[in-house]
Write an enzyme that holds these catalytic residues in place. Structure first.
Site, mmCIF file in Angstrom:
data_model
loop_
_atom_site.group_PDB
_atom_site.id
_atom_site.type_symbol
_atom_site.label_atom_id
_atom_site.label_comp_id
_atom_site.label_asym_id
_atom_site.label_seq_id
_atom_site.Cartn_x
_atom_site.Cartn_y
_atom_site.Cartn_z
ATOM 1 C CD GLU A 123 -1.358 0.175 3.659
ATOM 2 O OE1 GLU A 123 -1.834 1.262 4.005
ATOM 3 O OE2 GLU A 123 -1.692 -0.908 4.165
ATOM 4 C CG ASP A 143 3.289 -6.392 -2.227
ATOM 5 O OD1 ASP A 143 2.963 -6.014 -1.081
ATOM 6 O OD2 ASP A 143 2.569 -7.127 -2.926
ATOM 7 C CG ASP A 174 8.413 -15.189 -2.313
ATOM 8 O OD1 ASP A 174 9.495 -15.417 -1.732
ATOM 9 O OD2 ASP A 174 7.309 -15.467 -1.836
ATOM 10 C CB ALA A 175 9.475 -10.598 0.549
ATOM 11 C CG ASP A 192 3.759 -3.407 6.122
ATOM 12 O OD1 ASP A 192 2.923 -3.812 6.950
ATOM 13 O OD2 ASP A 192 3.554 -2.447 5.359
#
Length: 344
Positions: A123, A143, A174-175, A192
């Protein structure tokens, strides 16, 4: 489990939602129709026998990516709210509590944070708060969901400047995979992430092996890791908060848990910081760093409130002290709900 509903009734159908009003709108008088319009609610199921309901002005947008469902709603009490997979992510009235608490403590305790990696954060609010620090030169936000990022970049106007910053490097991946392959190290790494729910792989980013073999090696000397750690109330902290705290204690020398009440979540929320160097500043020193480093006034956090947030009530404190569970892929804990989306 979530939807814009009339008369408070929602039925889930094939990944979507059916609005049930209990009567035919065509037969209603104008005043009845007006009352029905005024009775729209967003409903979120917290447990088998517990739901939270928020009165709605309107549903501004609803969509879906290949990973998750996304909605932006306008609530009467909390303003605009971002919903992902039926879970409240943030609202415009109080999102500053969550994001100031997530971002500023680890950056303030670090002596000179220049590089930050954000796992998830689609976000843009976490990046927005990081970019307020004048020591920071580079922010990598990773993200997995391009559509969520595009959605938030379009509709969440408060974060437009953050998305436009030349200090922000946005990566869609993919983190875990991105951190694993990265040759770069960071002063602060931020989790997060979505809450760990059964059926979704996000819990893998809360495990000891992930912290030990992927996160910690990617931290620079004196580096700090922080993660959101789920509900931390008297009745909810044993779901995942105490376990995440204990898991990090098995990886880092110094671990600090802290909490804040987030009204739109209807609960106390938890975060956990970890480092191999002690968190030793007092309130005055924290206030001095806030003044020196951060652009603009913080709305929620101060040196005094940060220190007080680490003082937990007796029930939660004792649970963290006595927790023995270590988060692993084969022995995970979950909050209520069932995920189908990949995380970060």
């Amino acid at each position: 489990m979530v939807g814009a509903v009339q008369e408070g009734i929602v039925r889930e159908m094939n990944g979507g939602f059916e609005v049930m009003s209990g009567y035919d709108r065509s037969s209603m008088a104008p005043k009845q129709q007006q009352r029905e319009e005024e009775s729209k609610w967003y409903e979120e199921e917290i447990d088998d026998d517990l739901k939270l309901c928020y009165a709605l002005n309107s549903v501004l947008h609803r969509g879906a990516s290949k990973y998750q469902e996304i909605a932006l709603i306008d609530t009467k009490h909390f303003g605009k709210a971002l919903i992902i997979d039926g879970k409240m992510q943030s609202t415009e009235v109080d999102e500053f509590i969550y994001h100031e608490s997530l971002i500023h403590p680890p950056l303030l305790f670090h002596p000179n944070p220049k590089t930050v990696f954000i796992m998830g954060g689609g976000e843009g609010s976490a990046a927005r708060e990081v970019l307020r620090h004048n020591t920071v030169h580079r922010v990598v936000m990773c993200d997995i969901d391009q559509e969520v990022v595009d959605f938030c970049r379009t509709y969440l106007t408060v974060n437009w400047d953050a998305f436009a910053s030349d200090k922000l490097c946005l990566i869609i991946n993919d983190a875990r995979a991105e951190l694993e392959k990265s040759r770069e190290k960071f002063d602060v790494i931020v989790g997060d992430l979505a809450d760990p729910v059964e059926g979704g792989p996000c819990y893998q980013l809360y495990t000891k092996s992930f912290y030990q073999h992927i996160v910690k090696p990617k931290l620079n000397d004196r580096g700090v890791f922080v993660t959101q750690a789920g509900p931390a109330g008297v009745l909810t902290h044993k779901e995942v908060f105490s376990s995440i705290y204990n898991t990090l204690r098995h990886v880092f020398k110094y671990v600090k848990a802290y909490t804040a009440h987030v009204p739109s979540f209807a609960d106390t929320w938890g975060w956990v910081m970890a480092s191999d160097y002690p968190f030793s500043m007092n309130a005055q020193q924290i206030n001095e760093r806030i003044k020196e480093r951060i652009d603009g006034e913080l709305v929620y956090l101060s040196g005094e409130s940060l220190i007080s947030s680490t003082i937990l009530n007796k029930s939660v404190y004792q649970s963290l002290l006595n927790e023995t569970h270590v988060y692993t892929e084969d022995d995970a804990r979950f909050i209520y709900g069932h995920g189908r989306a990949r995380c970060a």
